[in-house]
Design an enzyme around this catalytic site. Structure first.
Site, PDB file in Angstrom:
ATOM      1  N   LEU A  23     -13.395-142.672   0.674  1.00 50.85           N
ATOM      2  CA  LEU A  23     -13.607-141.314   1.165  1.00 50.85           C
ATOM      3  C   LEU A  23     -12.593-140.959   2.236  1.00 50.85           C
ATOM      4  CD1 LEU A  23     -16.735-142.883   1.223  1.00 50.85           C
ATOM      5  CD2 LEU A  23     -17.298-140.480   0.901  1.00 50.85           C
ATOM      6  N   ASP A  24     -12.112-139.726   2.174  1.00 51.95           N
ATOM      7  CA  ASP A  24     -11.295-139.180   3.248  1.00 51.95           C
ATOM      8  C   ASP A  24     -12.218-138.867   4.427  1.00 51.95           C
ATOM      9  OD1 ASP A  24      -9.085-137.864   4.580  1.00 51.95           O
ATOM     10  OD2 ASP A  24     -10.013-135.970   3.981  1.00 51.95           O
ATOM     11  N   LYS A  25     -11.646-138.661   5.612  1.00 50.34           N
ATOM     12  CA  LYS A  25     -12.466-138.356   6.787  1.00 50.34           C
ATOM     13  C   LYS A  25     -12.635-136.852   6.979  1.00 50.34           C
ATOM     14  CE  LYS A  25     -11.028-138.479  11.116  1.00 50.34           C
ATOM     15  NZ  LYS A  25     -11.566-137.220  11.709  1.00 50.34           N
ATOM     16  N   THR A  26     -11.563-136.173   7.421  1.00 52.12           N
ATOM     17  CA  THR A  26     -11.667-134.766   7.793  1.00 52.12           C
ATOM     18  C   THR A  26     -11.960-133.886   6.585  1.00 52.12           C
ATOM     19  OG1 THR A  26     -10.093-135.132   9.594  1.00 52.12           O
ATOM     20  CG2 THR A  26     -10.512-132.843   8.947  1.00 52.12           C
TER      21      THR A  26
END
Length: 334
Positions: A23-26
């Site tokens: 998963l990406d963060k932002t």
């Protein structure tokens, strides 16, 4: 109805074999609506209004959520439009204003330009330990200001990650933010592994490494920087509400309501779908095999033939329709 758009049956069927979800963060794990926290001005030789105007001008021409937060948070009149504006993927932006070359970017960019110092490193560490994303404005081989941006983790993030773990699926965060910031957010969400300071090509390389180690990999993201990793994963999941058009195009499925719990739901749906497929194949072949044996024994009738053909088709259709009821009830309960 559930906010999941899957681009074809093959992608739905593949999801049951996933071992890891990256998963990406932002904008994926976090709301993607960061806000600017107190700004630190470091260059006393420059007028404060001028420095903030430069920052507002550069941030206002970038479409990154962090840059938008800086532009909105400064709330000051920007300088004239910057010249030679250039986006530096995974790093920041570069432009010329008032005859000066300015950089607005992350820790990686400032280090690459040899404009960091021990004092600045100490200030960055304080912000990053609190899970903040730090951006700096620099020119003339010095840092003019530090802008710390805080984003809120999605309310359902921890629940979604817990559901993935309950399904036996590992979770990994792949972020362009500083490693300390990424680790802080990952700890809050309950993610197994966090990797920061990643450029778009680094995320793609991380996906390939995870494939070699674990097998089938899914990637969830929302931005342009996530597109290569989305395309390179076995199942790309784009956050459709806040995501870019490029991310949606590169992905195999879209979470249209940006609810992270739809990711484990997609896996559960895939597993249920595969179970029904196996059942339907067994039912269809079993009925036809029984009719064949009766025909060989001379006991078959015309009505048996009709049942073996049309009856089997109706049975598998109605068995498949159970998926609508089962997943709908699970979603309502959730």
């Amino acid at each position: 109805r559930r906010g999941i758009l899957i681009k074809g049956g093959a992608h739905l069927e593949q999801a049951h074999r996933l071992a890891v979800v990256a998963l990406d963060k932002t904008g994926t794990l976090t709301e993607g609506r960061p806000r600017l926290v107190p700004t630190e001005l470091l260059a006393s030789a420059f007028d404060e209004a001028q420095v903030l105007g430069w920052a507002a001008a550069l941030a206002g021409h970038s479409d990154h959520p962090v840059s938008r937060a800086i532009a909105e948070g400064l709330g000051t009149a920007a300088s004239d439009a910057p010249h030679g504006f250039t986006a530096l993927p995974g790093r920041g932006v570069r432009a010329r204003l008032d005859g000066r070359e300015l950089l607005l970017g992350n820790h990686r960019l400032i280090e690459e330009q040899a404009r960091c110092s021990e004092a600045i490193e100490a200030r960055l560490a304080e912000h990053e330990a609190q899970g903040r994303t730090v951006t700096m404005l620099a020119c003339d081989r010095q840092v003019l200001a530090i802008f710390a941006v805080a984003d809120t983790i999605r309310a359902e993030a921890r629940e979604a990650i817990a559901q993935l773990h309950a399904l036996g699926v590992k979770s990994v965060m792949l972020s362009g933010d500083n490693a300390l910031t990424a680790a802080t957010i990952a700890r809050q969400a309950g993610i197994d592994d966090a990797r920061g300071d990643l450029l778009p090509e680094d995320k793609s390389a991380a996906i390939e490494a995870l494939k070699q180690r674990h097998g089938r990999i899914a990637m969830a993201g929302d931005g342009i920087n996530d597109a290569p990793a989305l395309a390179g994963s076995d199942l790309g999941l784009a956050m459709g509400g806040a995501g870019t058009a490029i991310a949606m195009e590169a992905a195999d499925a879209g979470i249209m309501n940006d609810d992270l719990r739809r990711i484990p739901e997609t896996l559960r749906l895939s597993r249920s779908t595969r179970a029904v497929l196996v059942q339907n194949i067994a039912i269809a072949l079993g009925i036809k095999a029984a009719f064949l044996l009766l025909a060989v024994a001379g006991q078959a009738t015309m009505w048996m033939a009709v049942f073996a053909d049309m009856g089997a088709s109706l049975i598998v259709v109605f068995n498949g329709l159970r998926l609508l009821r089962t997943n709908g009830m699970r979603g309502a309960a959730g």
